[in-house]
Scaffold this motif. Structure first.
Motif, PDB file in Angstrom:
ATOM      1  N   GLN A  59     -16.923 -27.368 -13.887  1.00 49.18           N
ATOM      2  CA  GLN A  59     -18.152 -27.405 -13.082  1.00 49.18           C
ATOM      3  C   GLN A  59     -18.732 -28.820 -13.081  1.00 49.18           C
ATOM      4  O   GLN A  59     -19.101 -29.361 -12.037  1.00 49.18           O
ATOM      5  N   LYS A  60     -18.798 -29.415 -14.267  1.00 50.40           N
ATOM      6  CA  LYS A  60     -19.392 -30.749 -14.391  1.00 50.40           C
ATOM      7  C   LYS A  60     -18.593 -31.790 -13.619  1.00 50.40           C
ATOM      8  O   LYS A  60     -19.155 -32.614 -12.898  1.00 50.40           O
ATOM      9  N   ALA A  61     -17.270 -31.721 -13.761  1.00 57.47           N
ATOM     10  CA  ALA A  61     -16.423 -32.709 -13.088  1.00 57.47           C
ATOM     11  C   ALA A  61     -16.584 -32.626 -11.576  1.00 57.47           C
ATOM     12  O   ALA A  61     -16.434 -33.622 -10.866  1.00 57.47           O
ATOM     13  N   LEU A  62     -16.897 -31.432 -11.088  1.00 58.90           N
ATOM     14  CA  LEU A  62     -17.016 -31.251  -9.636  1.00 58.90           C
ATOM     15  C   LEU A  62     -18.460 -31.351  -9.165  1.00 58.90           C
ATOM     16  O   LEU A  62     -18.769 -31.057  -8.013  1.00 58.90           O
ATOM     17  N   GLY A  63     -19.350 -31.753 -10.093  1.00 58.69           N
ATOM     18  CA  GLY A  63     -20.714 -32.052  -9.688  1.00 58.69           C
ATOM     19  C   GLY A  63     -21.672 -30.875  -9.625  1.00 58.69           C
ATOM     20  O   GLY A  63     -22.723 -30.967  -8.996  1.00 58.69           O
ATOM     21  N   PHE A  64     -21.341 -29.765 -10.268  1.00 55.31           N
ATOM     22  CA  PHE A  64     -22.234 -28.606 -10.252  1.00 55.31           C
ATOM     23  C   PHE A  64     -22.989 -28.473 -11.573  1.00 55.31           C
ATOM     24  O   PHE A  64     -22.382 -28.487 -12.640  1.00 55.31           O
ATOM     25  N   GLU A  65     -24.294 -28.330 -11.442  1.00 52.10           N
ATOM     26  CA  GLU A  65     -25.138 -28.126 -12.628  1.00 52.10           C
ATOM     27  C   GLU A  65     -25.202 -26.633 -12.923  1.00 52.10           C
ATOM     28  O   GLU A  65     -25.349 -25.815 -12.018  1.00 52.10           O
ATOM     29  N   ASP A  66     -25.123 -26.302 -14.175  1.00 51.04           N
ATOM     30  CA  ASP A  66     -25.270 -24.890 -14.563  1.00 51.04           C
ATOM     31  C   ASP A  66     -25.678 -24.846 -16.025  1.00 51.04           C
ATOM     32  O   ASP A  66     -25.420 -25.791 -16.783  1.00 51.04           O
ATOM     33  N   THR A  67     -26.348 -23.796 -16.405  1.00 51.42           N
ATOM     34  CA  THR A  67     -26.682 -23.566 -17.812  1.00 51.42           C
ATOM     35  C   THR A  67     -26.393 -22.107 -18.119  1.00 51.42           C
ATOM     36  O   THR A  67     -26.338 -21.278 -17.208  1.00 51.42           O
ATOM     37  N   PRO A  68     -26.238 -21.790 -19.406  1.00 50.46           N
ATOM     38  CA  PRO A  68     -26.042 -20.387 -19.752  1.00 50.46           C
ATOM     39  C   PRO A  68     -27.192 -19.511 -19.250  1.00 50.46           C
ATOM     40  O   PRO A  68     -26.962 -18.390 -18.783  1.00 50.46           O
ATOM     41  N   PRO A  97     -20.951 -22.491  -8.495  1.00 52.21           N
ATOM     42  CA  PRO A  97     -19.698 -21.734  -8.398  1.00 52.21           C
ATOM     43  C   PRO A  97     -19.155 -21.489  -9.804  1.00 52.21           C
ATOM     44  O   PRO A  97     -19.224 -22.372 -10.666  1.00 52.21           O
ATOM     45  N   ARG A  98     -18.664 -20.284 -10.043  1.00 53.47           N
ATOM     46  CA  ARG A  98     -18.171 -19.942 -11.383  1.00 53.47           C
ATOM     47  C   ARG A  98     -16.798 -19.269 -11.359  1.00 53.47           C
ATOM     48  O   ARG A  98     -16.291 -18.855 -12.401  1.00 53.47           O
ATOM     49  N   GLY A  99     -16.234 -19.144 -10.170  1.00 61.89           N
ATOM     50  CA  GLY A  99     -14.894 -18.582 -10.082  1.00 61.89           C
ATOM     51  C   GLY A  99     -13.876 -19.647 -10.442  1.00 61.89           C
ATOM     52  O   GLY A  99     -13.548 -20.499  -9.622  1.00 61.89           O
ATOM     53  N   HIS A 100     -13.381 -19.634 -11.680  1.00 60.52           N
ATOM     54  CA  HIS A 100     -12.396 -20.614 -12.151  1.00 60.52           C
ATOM     55  C   HIS A 100     -11.000 -20.037 -11.938  1.00 60.52           C
ATOM     56  O   HIS A 100     -10.706 -18.948 -12.431  1.00 60.52           O
ATOM     57  N   VAL A 101     -10.159 -20.770 -11.234  1.00 55.32           N
ATOM     58  CA  VAL A 101      -8.816 -20.260 -10.918  1.00 55.32           C
ATOM     59  C   VAL A 101      -7.754 -21.163 -11.534  1.00 55.32           C
ATOM     60  O   VAL A 101      -7.712 -22.359 -11.246  1.00 55.32           O
ATOM     61  N   PRO A 102      -6.887 -20.604 -12.355  1.00 53.91           N
ATOM     62  CA  PRO A 102      -5.775 -21.409 -12.887  1.00 53.91           C
ATOM     63  C   PRO A 102      -4.931 -21.979 -11.747  1.00 53.91           C
ATOM     64  O   PRO A 102      -4.742 -21.319 -10.727  1.00 53.91           O
ATOM     65  N   GLN A 103      -4.459 -23.177 -11.950  1.00 54.27           N
ATOM     66  CA  GLN A 103      -3.715 -23.845 -10.871  1.00 54.27           C
ATOM     67  C   GLN A 103      -2.402 -23.127 -10.574  1.00 54.27           C
ATOM     68  O   GLN A 103      -1.559 -22.934 -11.453  1.00 54.27           O
ATOM     69  N   MET A 104      -2.258 -22.769  -9.316  1.00 53.28           N
ATOM     70  CA  MET A 104      -1.087 -21.993  -8.922  1.00 53.28           C
ATOM     71  C   MET A 104       0.086 -22.900  -8.621  1.00 53.28           C
ATOM     72  O   MET A 104      -0.095 -24.044  -8.225  1.00 53.28           O
ATOM     73  N   GLU A 105       1.262 -22.338  -8.779  1.00 49.15           N
ATOM     74  CA  GLU A 105       2.453 -23.103  -8.404  1.00 49.15           C
ATOM     75  C   GLU A 105       2.990 -22.658  -7.068  1.00 49.15           C
ATOM     76  O   GLU A 105       3.646 -23.409  -6.377  1.00 49.15           O
TER      77      GLU A 105
END
Lengths: 490, 490
Positions: free
Chosen positions: B76-85, B163-171
């Motif tokens: 989230q941080k790397a992509l510029g989104f702020e979020d807290t628990p 955004p919180r939908g984290h998707v493992p990188q697909m091949e």
């Protein structure tokens, strides 16, 4: 708060002495309990009823008294209504929700006429009078009324409409002192007393007692703070009502009712359900709830009901309980009743406009546009709804929702709106899964030996929808079955 | 059909010989099972996983792969989104239904960043790329997406959208062979294998084994038709998935899904739930369901979605799973997508209009009036909806439902409609009630000693609403907790 920490069963081997003993022990002296007690006694069992409060009655004695019966009862016939068990079952299967127990509905409908006769034979009085006006209950002592939307859309096209709300004749409707529920319970209690059934009050069941094979052989209860053990030689019947007042269970199973329990008594703490669950009992439809809607049916039928977006969503002339469910479950508990002055006056002139609901409109306006703005609805949200309604109402039709022509006429001005947001409350319909003999079913699908249940601690006829009279109906019907089946054991 | 007749626990005294033995026995090798196995092994336990099919993966390996994570993850941080628990919890409490387990949500949100790091440390790859278009899943290998309507009404006013939908990188997104779910499972399985965790395939658990104090000490299972007994010295972890394919349980607990199971695998037979119920385990939110809606989000956002009465009911630019739930639960499973030609063409030009949903409109017309008639809607039902929508859309606003301005523009002609009646399917979200250590709770409120559960056989974060990623999310999170807690025993 109910202490739920001791719901695990007690081993019979750990009971040093039994304080009380009977063939059949019935927990709860409401409609299901008294029905079970009568039939168990008639089946030859020595019966002991344990009641938590200091008197019989339960939620039933405080209820309006509807018993949902049909299939051609003498009362239906005397009042000129045709009905068959098949027709009744067709309606119920459409009305009480997907997933309803079809075998239970068929069984109940097939036995409904006999059950009516049984109630009458126990002294329950029904007056041969029909009440056909919109409302929750008959205003006087009429014995029959529509109580489930049978004559409203969409059900009036699915099955032949027949009223099935049977109400015991009241002696004092105004005070509620001898209302329908009381007049149902009193003759049954009298019948039980004539049969010599013992009842012990101020005893609250705490735990079930099981033998080495985990069959239920008694209960541990509390009387005036002291624990007592009660032996049940043939079986225990659980009939202690719903879980409407168990905050934890409501949050876990039926969260839409958080903060809005209604039409049940505070003793409805779900404990019987917990006790049986601890033995591996299965549950059914724990999210299902009756939902009352605090609006005057005479106003509703003459107006239009709109949601938070200004849209109609339910035929306003249907059973008010359907309006309650639709509002709470499908419309985020937001409803406004919109009605013109002429229809408002007409409703007030009827004898049966319920004074309890006779609230003043929140908004009054000279035009729909003005009303819409006062209600805080977006421009055109209400205006377009009324324009569409009026377009068809001019022809006496409601193709959108199927309100009956007798209630359909164009909405004029001046116009008013009632704020019915949050105006719902309800009780729970889910509970223990039981078979047609009211035996509590284990998750394996087999009955738990020695354990029976009826009434609102069980999942009865209703899986989601509701009809008034279903609770006193399946409570008494399967209460009887529990008594019969328990008496036959051992 | 699953045989559910043998769900009662077996007494350990009746086990003549144990065929297998471990400290921690995990049933099911999907996301919850592998997470439990890893942490149990790291906690010093000898772990044995029993999997019913012939390979690892469960429903997880076939899933899109969303893991719902936030509170400020490195991605989230790397992509510029702020979020807290706290912000994440605020959203979830609003979005996943009344009655949600608040303690579990807080716990999950507080642990979410650590859980992300744990997944990464196990080798799960997340690519630093955000996908912001309407859709069910990212079209390529982007690692982050909105997956719960966080940026749509009403939630965008309740909590700061992140955004919180984290998707493992697909091949290989196209074939699905190495999609997000696979790329989540594979590194975790590799991690488990490196830890020396034993897995036995083609073994289906049949019953739990309990000692004299009813603590769980093992399982009885079936391998190639033969019964075997497996000893668990520290605990059993149930991780065998939902009850989406148990017809009887669906009818009894979640009847809206009758005939429409989806997005789960047929092994999801609810057996783990039954086994624990037989020991007195409590349940929660058995009626809750994820509901997929078979419509193209790119078309939805550009059109309007109306119910069987021609009324709008949901912001069309929200998470499609919310559209599915609203349609099935609140609109009688009736939905029509209405869109003008220009917007239709614009949607088709986007790269991500989902070909799977690229169905032809059922009706096409030159005017709204004509379309309304062709769809069989009453006169003015659709015309008034579109007139009201257009009135506000001309100002770029949607005060009725709050669709974001970027998707709001007046609907013109020619115009078409898609028939989405019945276009839903789903899986169940209810199940065993567990605590924050993934211990299965008895109805008494106390944990059942030796029994743990995680994943969709439990009630996790969602009590009614849903967000994509909640299942792989709470399955992995509480799977870990189960492994940690089980390893600590004995």
């Amino acid at each position: 708060m109910t202490d739920t920490s001791n719901v695990t069963p007690v081993d019979a081997a750990d009971i040093a002495a039994w304080d009380l003993e009977a063939d059949v022990v019935v927990a709860g002296y409401g409609i299901a309990g008294v029905s079970a007690a009568i039939e168990a006694a008639r089946g030859g069992a020595d019966v002991l009823v344990l009641e938590r409060t200091s008197g019989w009655g339960g939620a039933a004695a405080l209820a309006g008294g509807f018993i949902y019966l049909g299939g051609g009862t003498p009362l239906q016939k005397a009042l000129g209504f045709e009905d068959t068990p098949e027709n009744m079952a067709r309606f119920l299967k459409a009305a009480v929700g997907p997933g309803a127990d079809a075998a239970k509905i068929d069984d109940y409908c097939n036995g409904s006429v006999e059950h009516y006769e049984w109630l009458v034979s126990c002294g329950v009085p029904f007056r041969e009078a029909f009440w056909g006006e919109p409302g929750w209950e008959p205003p006087h002592d009429e014995g029959l009324m529509y109580s489930g939307g049978e004559n409203a859309a969409p059900f009036n096209k699915i099955a032949t409409p027949a009223p099935r709300g049977h109400v015991p004749q009241m002696e004092n409707k105004r005070t509620g002192e001898k209302g329908g529920g009381f007049m149902l319970m009193k003759p049954l209690i009298d019948t039980a007393e004539e049969l010599g059934i013992r009842a012990e009050y101020d005893i609250r069941i705490e735990r079930l007692v099981v033998d080495a094979r985990r069959q239920v052989v008694g209960v541990v209860a509390k009387r005036y703070g002291k624990e007592i053990a009660i032996k049940a030689n043939r079986g225990v019947v659980l009939a202690t009502g719903s879980f409407a007042y168990n905050v934890d269970m409501i949050e876990t199973y039926a969260p839409r009712l958080i903060g809005r329990p209604g039409a049940a008594i505070e003793e409805h703490d779900g404990r019987a359900i917990r006790l049986a669950q601890a033995l591996g009992a299965d549950l059914a439809h724990m999210d299902a709830t009756e939902v009352a809607f605090f609006g005057d049916p005479q106003l509703l039928a003459r107006g239009i009901l709109v949601n938070g977006r200004g849209q109609r969503y339910v035929p306003e002339d249907t059973y008010p309980g359907r309006i309650g469910q639709a509002t709470l479950i499908q419309q985020d508990n937001k409803a406004f009743l919109v009605i013109d002055e002429e229809s408002y006056e007409a409703a007030l002139e009827t004898e049966t406009s319920t004074p309890f609901f006779r609230v003043t409109p929140k908004w009054v306006a000279e035009t729909v546009e003005e009303l819409e703005a006062e209600m805080g609805l977006p421009e055109s949200a209400l205006q377009s709804t009324i324009a569409t309604y009026n377009l068809h109402a001019a022809q006496g039709a409601d193709p959108i929702l199927g309100k009956k022509p007798e209630w359909v006429k164009p909405i004029g001005t001046p116009i008013a709106a009632f704020d019915h947001r949050g105006h719902t409350a309800g009780f729970t319909l889910g509970g223990l899964r039981t078979d047609l003999d009211a035996r509590v079913l284990h998750v394996s699908g087999q009955p738990i030996e020695g354990l029976f249940a009826a009434g609102r601690c069980t999942s009865g006829l209703c899986a989601g929808g509701y009809v008034s009279g279903a609770s006193l109906g399946d409570g008494s019907f399967y209460g009887r079955r529990a008594g019969i089946a328990a008496a036959k054991r051992g």
